[in-house]
Motif scaffolding. Structure first.
Motif, PDB file in Angstrom:
ATOM      1  N   VAL B 158       0.910  -1.040  -0.011  1.00 21.41           N
ATOM      2  CA  VAL B 158       0.070   0.011  -0.034  1.00 21.41           C
ATOM      3  C   VAL B 158       0.976   1.223  -0.062  1.00 21.41           C
ATOM      4  CG1 VAL B 158      -1.745   1.295   1.094  1.00 21.41           C
ATOM      5  CG2 VAL B 158      -1.906  -1.128   1.146  1.00 21.41           C
ATOM      6  N   GLU B 159       0.507   2.226  -0.921  1.00 20.56           N
ATOM      7  CA  GLU B 159       1.490   3.386  -0.943  1.00 20.56           C
ATOM      8  C   GLU B 159       0.442   4.474  -0.353  1.00 20.56           C
ATOM      9  OE1 GLU B 159       3.686   4.164  -4.334  1.00 20.56           O
ATOM     10  OE2 GLU B 159       4.215   2.072  -4.572  1.00 20.56           O
ATOM     11  N   GLY B 160       1.299   5.548  -0.192  1.00 22.98           N
ATOM     12  CA  GLY B 160       0.386   6.751   0.382  1.00 22.98           C
ATOM     13  C   GLY B 160       1.414   7.856   0.593  1.00 22.98           C
ATOM     14  N   GLU B 161       0.847   9.195   0.383  1.00 25.94           N
ATOM     15  CA  GLU B 161       1.473  10.350   0.678  1.00 25.94           C
ATOM     16  C   GLU B 161       0.895  11.268   1.286  1.00 25.94           C
ATOM     17  OE1 GLU B 161       4.015  11.437  -3.417  1.00 25.94           O
ATOM     18  OE2 GLU B 161       2.765  13.225  -2.419  1.00 25.94           O
ATOM     19  N   TYR B 162       1.514  11.823   2.551  1.00 30.21           N
ATOM     20  CA  TYR B 162       0.622  12.478   3.357  1.00 30.21           C
ATOM     21  C   TYR B 162       1.392  13.770   3.846  1.00 30.21           C
ATOM     22  CZ  TYR B 162      -1.377   7.839   3.674  1.00 30.21           C
ATOM     23  OH  TYR B 162      -1.846   6.643   3.321  1.00 30.21           O
ATOM     24  N   ARG B 163       0.541  14.864   3.752  1.00 27.39           N
ATOM     25  CA  ARG B 163       0.852  16.296   4.190  1.00 27.39           C
ATOM     26  C   ARG B 163       0.576  17.055   5.265  1.00 27.39           C
ATOM     27  NH1 ARG B 163       3.404  18.668  -0.621  1.00 27.39           N
ATOM     28  NH2 ARG B 163       3.468  17.423  -2.275  1.00 27.39           N
ATOM     29  N   THR B 164       1.324  17.701   6.054  1.00 28.37           N
ATOM     30  CA  THR B 164       0.769  18.657   7.112  1.00 28.37           C
ATOM     31  C   THR B 164       1.690  20.059   6.738  1.00 28.37           C
ATOM     32  OG1 THR B 164       2.980  18.099   8.401  1.00 28.37           O
ATOM     33  CG2 THR B 164       0.637  16.713   8.638  1.00 28.37           C
ATOM     34  N   GLY B 165       1.016  20.914   7.408  1.00 26.50           N
ATOM     35  CA  GLY B 165       1.340  22.449   6.930  1.00 26.50           C
ATOM     36  C   GLY B 165       2.175  23.153   8.193  1.00 26.50           C
ATOM     37  N   THR B 275       4.016   0.307   2.075  1.00 27.63           N
ATOM     38  CA  THR B 275       4.015  -0.569   3.367  1.00 27.63           C
ATOM     39  C   THR B 275       3.665  -1.882   2.762  1.00 27.63           C
ATOM     40  OG1 THR B 275       3.052   1.344   4.590  1.00 27.63           O
ATOM     41  CG2 THR B 275       2.844  -1.057   5.725  1.00 27.63           C
ATOM     42  N   GLY B 276       4.224  -3.037   2.984  1.00 28.31           N
ATOM     43  CA  GLY B 276       4.052  -4.202   2.696  1.00 28.31           C
ATOM     44  C   GLY B 276       3.099  -4.913   4.077  1.00 28.31           C
ATOM     45  N   VAL B 277       2.244  -5.495   3.737  1.00 25.28           N
ATOM     46  CA  VAL B 277       1.362  -6.162   4.638  1.00 25.28           C
ATOM     47  C   VAL B 277       0.622  -7.528   4.282  1.00 25.28           C
ATOM     48  CG1 VAL B 277       0.041  -4.047   5.974  1.00 25.28           C
ATOM     49  CG2 VAL B 277      -0.814  -5.100   3.779  1.00 25.28           C
ATOM     50  N   THR B 278       0.390  -8.332   5.360  1.00 27.34           N
ATOM     51  CA  THR B 278      -0.073  -9.670   5.169  1.00 27.34           C
ATOM     52  C   THR B 278      -1.425  -9.622   5.019  1.00 27.34           C
ATOM     53  OG1 THR B 278      -0.483  -9.992   7.538  1.00 27.34           O
ATOM     54  CG2 THR B 278       1.845 -10.609   6.785  1.00 27.34           C
ATOM     55  N   ARG B 279      -1.891 -10.601   4.396  1.00 29.78           N
ATOM     56  CA  ARG B 279      -3.566 -10.708   4.089  1.00 29.78           C
ATOM     57  C   ARG B 279      -4.207 -10.489   5.510  1.00 29.78           C
ATOM     58  NH1 ARG B 279      -3.004 -15.245   1.868  1.00 29.78           N
ATOM     59  NH2 ARG B 279      -2.228 -14.340  -0.138  1.00 29.78           N
ATOM     60  N   ASP B 280      -3.689 -10.890   6.517  1.00 25.19           N
ATOM     61  CA  ASP B 280      -4.498 -10.546   7.775  1.00 25.19           C
ATOM     62  C   ASP B 280      -4.098  -9.151   8.579  1.00 25.19           C
ATOM     63  OD1 ASP B 280      -1.987 -11.224   8.636  1.00 25.19           O
ATOM     64  OD2 ASP B 280      -2.762 -12.844  10.156  1.00 25.19           O
ATOM     65  N   ARG B 356      -5.670   3.631   5.762  1.00 24.15           N
ATOM     66  CA  ARG B 356      -5.569   3.262   4.232  1.00 24.15           C
ATOM     67  C   ARG B 356      -5.556   1.769   4.048  1.00 24.15           C
ATOM     68  NH1 ARG B 356      -2.949   6.611  -0.453  1.00 24.15           N
ATOM     69  NH2 ARG B 356      -4.377   8.004   0.458  1.00 24.15           N
ATOM     70  N   ILE B 357      -4.528   1.052   4.907  1.00 28.67           N
ATOM     71  CA  ILE B 357      -4.458  -0.413   4.768  1.00 28.67           C
ATOM     72  C   ILE B 357      -5.583  -1.147   5.326  1.00 28.67           C
ATOM     73  CG2 ILE B 357      -2.734  -2.117   5.751  1.00 28.67           C
ATOM     74  CD1 ILE B 357      -0.555  -0.276   6.104  1.00 28.67           C
ATOM     75  N   ALA B 358      -6.183  -0.747   6.640  1.00 25.45           N
ATOM     76  CA  ALA B 358      -7.485  -1.087   7.029  1.00 25.45           C
ATOM     77  C   ALA B 358      -8.589  -1.260   5.770  1.00 25.45           C
ATOM     78  CB  ALA B 358      -7.714  -0.320   8.222  1.00 25.45           C
ATOM     79  N   PRO B 758     -11.040   7.206   1.305  1.00 26.39           N
ATOM     80  CA  PRO B 758     -10.345   6.325   2.405  1.00 26.39           C
ATOM     81  C   PRO B 758      -9.224   5.538   1.730  1.00 26.39           C
ATOM     82  CG  PRO B 758     -12.305   6.682   2.932  1.00 26.39           C
ATOM     83  CD  PRO B 758     -12.476   7.077   1.582  1.00 26.39           C
ATOM     84  N   GLY B 759      -9.572   4.820   0.695  1.00 31.47           N
ATOM     85  CA  GLY B 759      -8.390   3.849   0.284  1.00 31.47           C
ATOM     86  C   GLY B 759      -7.661   4.573  -1.085  1.00 31.47           C
TER      87      GLY B 759
END
Ligand code: FES
Ligand code: FES
Lengths: 154, 762
Positions: B158-165, B275-280, B356-358, B758-759
């Motif tokens: 899962v990839e994501g980019e997050y910003r704060t100001g 992030t790498g995640v397992t199926r569970d 996002r992963i959830a 959210p995804g």
């Protein structure tokens, strides 16, 4: 030019341009430094004083408007508090209503005005009264705990 | 009741309520003049010339320019790369270019008109994207395990980019200093500050004075939040240079506009996660890139970046981790310390990534956290094995129980599905949308890595002639309440009554350098020293009385009360003269950290928290109103529960302000909302009800985890949790993805149009 008014019940005269900010006159000329400047443009409420019994922002009040009127600052209001105000001030410290204290004088003046007309304000009434007083430290909860003791406490 | 766990009224409380407390701007010295600062209007420019026409200035006004500096043109912090006054170039709007002093504040402002400066504007770097290609101010990295292999093995990446100001501190008391020279050349500086010894060091370095010639005293501090960590050093230098030039005391106080224009802010940050995640739903690999906008000069960015790196993996288990972190150089005022010190930005990012992963896996936000949260005995990616006071799971479970998080979320989701089915999701004038969100967070207390070991902070205690113990530290009470908490600690540790103990004011001529009032270290580190040194001085009084103890201010033998401690102490003082002890902080031997590999125990312990936020979103305007926050925080031991909760309440609201309201807009390097009328912080009407529940992990008689009586640092912890919880709640209410803060209505609308969910982007 000299302007005469009542400051915490005593007759005073202040010299200065009629457009001088009451805030500066109080702090620099009359030695009443309890009133604070937080923004200088009517946004933070730290400079709140009472003018003829009503809270005003002293950073926005020109000196000439004070002629012959009654000004009360935090020093005067807290000198010999009575009744609900006295109780509220004690609770204010005990419940965490004060942290850095820079907003506190303005909040105390606003609350004194509220309590004068409503001795047992609700949480919502306190929130409405304090809408113009910014506090960056407390998250306002400690202030509300002091003033709305009917709310359940943790 | 004044013991540990009681909440006695703070000693400065009534002085603050009555207006008697003296802040810097309330003070005036005989013959004092006022200073003002000429500032650059350009983000980046060559300064061709500076001319001062004395004929245009009010009578007697003096000026100081870079050529007048008696020593190096640098404010000494970690290094001295931050100029006192701009030299040949200016690197941000608001950079100080020259100084003036005149008899009144107004005259000083008028005197600024006597300058003519010729600038040659140059290209400016004004975004993280533009800065990314250029050499960074500072960079760091950490590797644990084999991230590439773990990513390749993962069931899902899962990839994501997050910003704060940017965030401005808005302490209600603006920055200010008074400097005055004595006839013998000794300099005294009074001011609003967190770190008297930082200021002293900057003054001696730049002015070529010895330590004994520079005295720095903190006045009552009207809020700090990190904004009075490094900046006061620069203002003190300016005031001192003016005092030197005019031969009088000089007061230099910023008004709100100037304070916003030129002082430091929270670093804007971009975090990229893979992030790498397992199926569970278990974390298998974390690949993290952190970019922080350091502004024009490094100031404290290297240590902010370090703390950011060490919190970027969140309170979660993962063996294979790679982190690359860079502080980038842009043409804005230096960004620097702000409550949380880099952690809130990266914890926002990891919490958003967890959500996002959830979402991708169909898990709820509570479940993904329960599956990954660290527990006692687990290892952080740095290799640190977590102690028994590791309370991520207890916080999470408690906040979920108190708020019925899962049920409440299902109710709200069902309502949303019903609305969608009925087709009134986008109707004008529809009911506000409710949403609920949750976050889990942690904060390492005390200085990062080997900071405390290098500083070895001292605290001194001595007997006063009247038999009281006086404790001397350099800590300032900026509102957090150390003036209440320290006496509680000293009295409890010494078996004394509160009135048996007194504390010296933070004044470098009196107190030892017990370090800066930062990093949530005041109660935990310095408080721990206060406990030790008070107990040691008590034992000195008890020497020759084997088997005796002190309780409630009385010396007791096995047979009962012998005499008041103060009487014995007074006698000892009278017979022996001064009795004084100094102890230094020594981190536990097991706490070792490798500053090159970033492996080891970066902090002696961590405080933990979980927030649940409920919001209401107007479906027409997308305005977000937070209604209720429940914060469950594990603080080791709450010495003074009211003040401890006060830190969490105030920090939580600052986090919500940052998440929802506080947007610093920039144009050509100038902050557009550089006044309190346009930079909006939460009023009481914007504020939700904040319920704080404290958990404690201490064991009787203290604990292995934290400071005195088991207390952990708590000042910064609450800044970490509010923003991600509110972002999740907005998603829950609206279905619009929130990859950045502040989540203003304008941005929510843009994200909605861009298909943010959210995804991720649809
Ligand atoms: S100083 Fe008057 S409202 Fe802020
Ligand atoms: S107590 Fe600090 S601003 Fe209110």
């Amino acid at each position: 030019m000299s302007t005469a008014f009542l400051l915490n019940g005593r007759a005073v005269e202040a010299d200065g341009h009629p457009m001088s900010r009451l805030l500066d006159v109080l702090r620099e000329q009359l030695g009443h430094t309890g009133t604070k400047e937080g923004c200088g443009e009517g946004e933070c409420g730290a400079c709140t004083v009472r003018l003829d019994g009503s809270p005003v922002l002293s950073c926005l009040v020109p000196l000439f408007q004070c002629a012959g009127r009654r000004i009360e600052t935090v020093e005067g209001i807290t000198a010999a508090p009575e009744g609900p105000l006295r109780d509220a001030l004690e609770r204010f410290v005990a419940t965490g209503g004060v942290q850095c204290g820079a907003c506190t004088p303005g909040i105390v003046v606003t609350l004194a005005s509220l309590l004068a007309s409503n001795a047992t304000p609700s949480r919502e009434e306190v929130r409405t009264a304090l809408a113009g007083n910014l506090c960056r430290c407390t998250g306002y909860e400690g202030i509300l705990r002091a003033l709305a003791p009917a709310e359940p406490e943790r | 009741m004044n013991g540990i766990g009681a909440s006695p009224p703070r000693p400065d409380g009534f002085a603050k309520v009555s207006g008697a407390a003296r802040y810097l701007d309330d003070l005036s010295l005989p013959g004092m003049w006022h200073g003002a600062t000429l500032r650059s209007p350009h983000a980046h420019a060559r300064i061709r010339s500076i001319a001062w026409d004395a004929a245009l200035a009010p009578d007697g006004a003096v000026c100081v320019t870079v050529g007048d500096l008696p020593g190096p043109n640098g404010v000494q912090l970690i290094d001295d790369g931050w100029p006192i006054l701009a030299g040949a170039f200016t690197h941000h709007v608001g950079e100080p270019v020259a100084l003036v002093a005149a008899p009144t504040r107004l005259a000083a402002q008028q005197a600024l008109q006597a300058f003519t400066v010729t600038y040659e504007p140059l290209d400016a770097v004004l975004s993280l994207e533009a800065a990314e290609a250029l050499p960074p101010l500072y960079q760091l990295g950490m590797d644990s395990g084999d991230v590439d292999a773990a990513l390749a093995r993962a069931d899902l990446v899962v990839e994501g980019e997050y910003r704060t100001g940017h965030q401005e501190h808005i302490y209600i008391e603006c920055n200010g200093m008074i400097a005055s020279y004595a006839e013998d050349g000794a300099l005294t500086v009074l001011g609003s500050m967190q770190c008297p010894y930082y200021v002293q060091k900057a003054l001696t370095h730049a002015l070529g004075l010895a330590d004994e010639q520079v005295r720095v005293r903190a006045t009552t501090v009207g809020g700090g939040f990190g904004g009075k960590e490094d900046f006061p050093s620069a203002i003190a230098l300016h005031a001192a240079l003016l005092a030197r030039a005019c031969g009088r005391p000089v007061k230099l106080v910023y008004d709100r506009h100037e304070d916003i224009v030129c002082t430091s802010k929270r670093h804007p940050t971009l975090v990229r996660h893979r992030t790498g995640v397992t199926r569970d739903g278990r974390l298998a690999a974390l690949d993290i890139e952190i970019l922080m906008d350091g502004g024009a000069y490094t100031t404290l960015s290297s240590v902010v970046l370090s703390r950011a790196l060490l919190h970027s993996f969140g309170p979660y288990r993962c063996a294979d981790v790679r982190i690359r972190a860079r502080a980038l150089r842009t043409h804005t005022a230096p960004n620097s310390a702000f409550r949380g010190f880099g952690a809130p930005q990266v914890e926002f990012a990891i919490e958003r990534q967890m959500d996002r992963i959830a979402h991708r896996l169909g898990l709820d936000p509570l479940e993904i956290r329960l599956r990954n949260a660290v527990a006692p005995g687990d290892r952080l990616p740095t290799g640190q094995i977590l102690d028994a006071g590791t309370s991520a799971l207890p916080c999470l479970e408690e906040v979920a129980r108190r708020t019925r998080f899962r049920e409440r979320r299902q109710e709200l989701e069902a309502a949303r599905a019903r609305r969608a089915a009925e087709g009134d999701e986008d109707q004008n004038g529809a009911e506000p949308r409710r949403g609920i969100g949750l976050s889990l967070y942690f904060h390492g207390a005390g200085f990062t890595g080997n900071g405390e070991r290098m500083m070895k902070s001292p605290v001194t205690a001595r007997l006063l002639p009247d038999g009281r113990i006086e404790v001397l530290t350099a800590m300032t009470d900026m509102g957090q309440g150390c003036s209440a908490v320290f006496p509680q600690i000293a009295a409890a540790a010494g078996g004394l009554l509160p009135e048996d103990v007194t504390f010296a004011e933070p004044d470098t001529a009196e107190v030892p350098d017990s370090g800066p009032t930062v990093a949530s270290r005041t109660t935990m580190i310095v408080g721990g020293l206060i406990a030790r040194v008070t107990a040691a001085l008590r034992d000195r009084v008890l020497e020759g009385l084997p088997g005796h103890t002190v309780r409630d201010g009385w010396i007791e033998s096995p047979a009962g009360r012998v005499e008041r401690f103060r009487d014995a102490a007074r006698r000892l003082r009278a017979e022996h003269g001064p009795v004084e002890l100094t102890l230094r902080h020594e981190p536990p031997a097991w706490q070792t950290f490798d500053e090159t590999t970033y492996r080891g125990a970066a902090y002696p312990t961590y405080a933990w928290g979980a927030d649940v936020v409920e919001v209401e979103v107007d479906p027409d305007t997308l305005a977000v109103r937070p209604l209720q926050v429940t914060a469950v925080c594990e603080v080791g031991r709450a010495i003074h529960p009211t003040l401890c909760a006060g830190q969490i309440e105030g920090g939580t609201l600052q986090a919500l302000g940052w998440a929802l309201l506080e947007e610093m807009k920039l144009e050509d390097g100038r902050y557009l909302n550089d006044r309190l009328a346009t930079y909006v912080i939460p009023t009481i009407l914007d504020s939700p009800r904040i319920d704080v529940h404290l958990l404690e992990s201490h064991r009787d008689g203290g604990g292995p985890f934290g400071g005195p009586f088991g207390a952990k640092g708590v000042g910064e912890l609450p800044m970490d949790g509010g923003a991600p919880a509110v972002a999740q709640a907005i998603e829950n209410a609206t279905g619009i993805g929130v990859p950045a803060i502040p989540a203003t209505p304008e941005r929510l609308l843009a994200w909605q149009r861009a298909g943010q969910t959210p995804g991720g982007v649809r």
